[in-house]
Design a protein around this motif. Structure first.
Motif, PDB file in Angstrom:
ATOM      1  N   SER A  87      50.308 101.414  -0.028  1.00  0.00           N
ATOM      2  CA  SER A  87      50.765 101.705  -1.387  1.00  0.00           C
ATOM      3  C   SER A  87      50.331 103.079  -1.874  1.00  0.00           C
ATOM      4  CB  SER A  87      50.244 100.641  -2.357  1.00  0.00           C
ATOM      5  OG  SER A  87      48.814 100.602  -2.339  1.00  0.00           O
ATOM      6  N   THR A  88      49.172 103.543  -1.440  1.00  0.00           N
ATOM      7  CA  THR A  88      48.667 104.818  -1.939  1.00  0.00           C
ATOM      8  C   THR A  88      48.203 105.714  -0.805  1.00  0.00           C
ATOM      9  OG1 THR A  88      46.404 103.993  -2.193  1.00  0.00           O
ATOM     10  CG2 THR A  88      47.861 103.762  -4.089  1.00  0.00           C
ATOM     11  N   THR A  89      48.306 107.011  -1.051  1.00  0.00           N
ATOM     12  CA  THR A  89      47.743 108.020  -0.167  1.00  0.00           C
ATOM     13  C   THR A  89      46.998 109.023  -1.034  1.00  0.00           C
ATOM     14  OG1 THR A  89      49.465 107.827   1.521  1.00  0.00           O
ATOM     15  CG2 THR A  89      48.238 109.898   1.441  1.00  0.00           C
ATOM     16  N   LYS A  90      45.744 109.276  -0.690  1.00  0.00           N
ATOM     17  CA  LYS A  90      44.947 110.241  -1.437  1.00  0.00           C
ATOM     18  C   LYS A  90      44.820 111.522  -0.621  1.00  0.00           C
ATOM     19  CE  LYS A  90      41.243 107.786  -1.975  1.00  0.00           C
ATOM     20  NZ  LYS A  90      39.920 107.382  -2.509  1.00  0.00           N
ATOM     21  N   LEU A  91      45.157 112.629  -1.265  1.00  0.00           N
ATOM     22  CA  LEU A  91      45.074 113.935  -0.622  1.00  0.00           C
ATOM     23  C   LEU A  91      43.927 114.719  -1.236  1.00  0.00           C
ATOM     24  CD1 LEU A  91      48.864 114.893  -0.584  1.00  0.00           C
ATOM     25  CD2 LEU A  91      47.540 113.733   1.211  1.00  0.00           C
ATOM     26  N   LEU A  92      42.922 115.017  -0.425  1.00  0.00           N
ATOM     27  CA  LEU A  92      41.816 115.850  -0.877  1.00  0.00           C
ATOM     28  C   LEU A  92      42.233 117.298  -0.664  1.00  0.00           C
ATOM     29  CD1 LEU A  92      38.894 116.042  -1.913  1.00  0.00           C
ATOM     30  CD2 LEU A  92      38.147 115.991   0.474  1.00  0.00           C
ATOM     31  N   VAL A  93      42.378 118.026  -1.749  1.00  0.00           N
ATOM     32  CA  VAL A  93      42.918 119.386  -1.716  1.00  0.00           C
ATOM     33  C   VAL A  93      41.812 120.388  -2.012  1.00  0.00           C
ATOM     34  CG1 VAL A  93      44.586 120.974  -2.737  1.00  0.00           C
ATOM     35  CG2 VAL A  93      45.179 118.551  -2.450  1.00  0.00           C
ATOM     36  N   GLU A  94      41.660 121.352  -1.108  1.00  0.00           N
ATOM     37  CA  GLU A  94      40.687 122.417  -1.314  1.00  0.00           C
ATOM     38  C   GLU A  94      41.389 123.651  -1.856  1.00  0.00           C
ATOM     39  OE1 GLU A  94      37.184 123.165   1.333  1.00  0.00           O
ATOM     40  OE2 GLU A  94      38.370 124.953   1.842  1.00  0.00           O
ATOM     41  N   LEU A  95      40.889 124.145  -2.978  1.00  0.00           N
ATOM     42  CA  LEU A  95      41.462 125.322  -3.601  1.00  0.00           C
ATOM     43  C   LEU A  95      40.955 126.590  -2.915  1.00  0.00           C
ATOM     44  CD1 LEU A  95      41.026 124.170  -7.311  1.00  0.00           C
ATOM     45  CD2 LEU A  95      42.975 123.777  -5.783  1.00  0.00           C
ATOM     46  N   GLN A  96      41.546 127.701  -3.263  1.00  0.00           N
ATOM     47  CA  GLN A  96      41.221 128.961  -2.617  1.00  0.00           C
ATOM     48  C   GLN A  96      39.748 129.327  -2.768  1.00  0.00           C
ATOM     49  OE1 GLN A  96      42.161 133.464  -3.813  1.00  0.00           O
ATOM     50  NE2 GLN A  96      44.014 132.291  -3.445  1.00  0.00           N
ATOM     51  N   ASP A  97      39.137 128.970  -3.903  1.00  0.00           N
ATOM     52  CA  ASP A  97      37.740 129.341  -4.158  1.00  0.00           C
ATOM     53  C   ASP A  97      36.755 128.277  -3.693  1.00  0.00           C
ATOM     54  OD1 ASP A  97      38.269 127.421  -6.021  1.00  0.00           O
ATOM     55  OD2 ASP A  97      38.004 128.709  -7.770  1.00  0.00           O
TER      56      ASP A  97
END
Length: 483
Positions: A87-97
């Motif tokens: 049902s869900t997918t979690k995306l851990l997103v790293e920003l440029q900084d």
């Protein structure tokens, strides 16, 4: 002088090409026609362009500028976590900084929730092979973050202890949508065409941060989402959550009149709400309710029929001996009675906040809901937990990862979608099921990124203040409201 969230963060280099204001300003300064910016977005988002050479008739000056100062993507997905029921997918997103946020994809129409009540599972229609026949189309919603951290400081939410670290640019918000659409595309390639939703259909600004506290970036991101030359989403399929930033709620009437509005209330009186939501001292509950009513009134003034009336979603985290008494239920009922509002009651989940908060007992909860439904005819729903298998249940989020030091100026670092919930549809409006999800975020800290860097945990409850809206909306079971 107090630094703003933007002042604490260095300017991005390279800049996000999907940040509309930044790209248009750069083009204007170099006398490049703005039509080329729109062409760039269209080719990358709709025609599969992989680099600037794939965009036809792009002036040499524009290409040189883009290659020198802009990047197609400034963030990256560093981890993906999927729920066992799909049902869900979690995306851990790293920003440029180096700072990190998380986006959550929520799927509908092709998954059976593990947490769906057994009595309801028995009612589901199955084909000859035993597969559930879904009544609705396959689709997906994305819960996005608008800030790193939060300054609202709600007493029941551990996220508030982080404080506000920085605002996201509109480009970084839109990149979350690009990452999510790619994840859905990867799923279809792996599992075969027709195996899941084709793209994100709905957006909820219910992740980390207070969206209206990063107003300009959020409005710019919404503009990009609804632009037919970019993502082409319906504004009615975009919802914005707030704890009640009154001036910005008023501004939404002009800047984003067709989006859905969700209000994190948590207390029916100014005195009680100020105990739970510190920012209540800045905006009185009467002014907040007036702003919410004005927002939905301008929507319903344009509604073709009463069956399509819009509603403001009211979020209410219920805490034993704090805001759970029959007296408080009566106060809440009087506040919401005869208004275009839908109440979402969320039993408190224990977190690491420095308060001895507890969830209400089943009997307290039944009494509370009965008063609201039967004595005040308030349309009320209650969230059913899910996502425990990936530590995404409300208040159960755990982060254990190597943290990067942020590059900052400061040293201190049968399920309905949202648009269905906030649109009345006669007597069926209170007989639908509701899903919920949550999000996890990573607080950045000091230290080099090495395998031998000491690890430490950040116990973060995300969703009880802002993301709790998405939790209750998308992955829970709604009790029928009874007159």
């Amino acid at each position: 002088m107090v630094e703003s969230a933007n002042q604490r963060r260095k300017a991005l280099s390279p800049k996000p090409v999907f940040d509309e204001a930044t790209l248009l300003q750069a083009f204007e300064e170099r006398n490049i026609n703005s039509k080329h910016a729109h062409k760039i977005w269209r080719y990358f988002l709709q025609r599969g362009a992989a680099n600037y050479d794939d965009v036809p008739e792009l002036p040499k000056s524009a290409k040189e500028l883009l290659e020198a100062e802009f990047a197609i993507m400034t963030s990256k997905v560093v981890k993906r976590t999927d729920a066992a029921d799909g049902s869900t997918t979690k995306l851990l997103v790293e920003l440029q900084d180096g700072q990190r946020i998380e986006s959550v994809i929520m799927r509908y129409g092709d998954v059976v929730l593990d947490s769906f009540p057994e009595e309801e599972k028995k009612k589901q229609v199955k084909d000859n092979d035993g597969r559930v026949q879904f009544k609705s189309n396959k689709r997906a919603t994305l819960c996005v973050s608008s800030q790193v951290g939060c300054s609202m400081g709600c007493t029941f939410c551990a996220t508030g202890t982080m404080g506000l670290m920085s605002n996201l640019t509109s480009g970084e918000i839109l990149e979350q949508l690009i990452h999510a659409n790619k994840a859905l595309s990867d799923d279809r390639k792996q599992k075969g065409e027709g195996s899941g939703p084709d793209y994100i259909r709905n957006i909820v600004f219910m992740g980390m941060g207070e969206p209206l506290d990063n107003y300009d970036s959020v409005i710019s991101a919404i503009k990009g989402m609804v632009d037919v030359g970019r993502f082409g989403l319906s504004p009615q399929r975009i919802s914005v959550s707030t704890v009640g930033v009154v001036p910005r709620m008023v501004s939404l009437i002009k800047d984003a009149p067709d989006v859905g509005l969700a209000l994190s209330l948590h207390g029916p009186t100014q005195e009680l709400r100020a105990q739970i939501v510190p920012t209540a001292k800045s905006w009185h509950i009467e002014k907040i309710m007036e702003a919410a009513e004005a927002f939905v009134a301008q929507q319903n003034a344009r509604a073709p029929t009463n069956n399509r009336r819009r509603k403001v979603l009211i979020e209410y985290v219920i805490i034993r001996d704090v805001n759970s008494s029959p007296e408080v239920a009566h106060q809440l009922g009087r506040l919401l009675q005869n208004k275009d509002m839908l109440l979402n009651v969320i039993p408190y989940n224990p977190t690491t906040v420095p308060f001895d908060y507890k969830p209400p007992t089943p009997e307290e909860l039944r009494t509370f809901l009965t008063i609201l439904r039967e004595e005040y005819d308030v349309h009320t729903l209650m969230r059913q937990e899910m996502g425990q298998d990936i530590n995404s249940a409300c208040g159960q989020l755990v982060i254990d990862s190597t943290i990067k030091k942020p590059v900052c100026d400061s040293e201190n670092g049968g399920v309905v979608d949202m648009e269905d919930l906030v649109v009345s549809n006669g007597s069926t409006a209170t007989k639908k099921t509701v899903k919920k999800t949550t999000r996890r975020v990573v607080k950045t800290g000091n230290g080099p990124v090495k395998d031998d860097t000491p690890r430490y945990q950040h116990w973060i409850s995300v969703g009880l203040a802002v993301a709790a809206v998405a939790l209750a909306l998308h992955f829970g079971w709604k009790y029928s409201a009874r007159r």
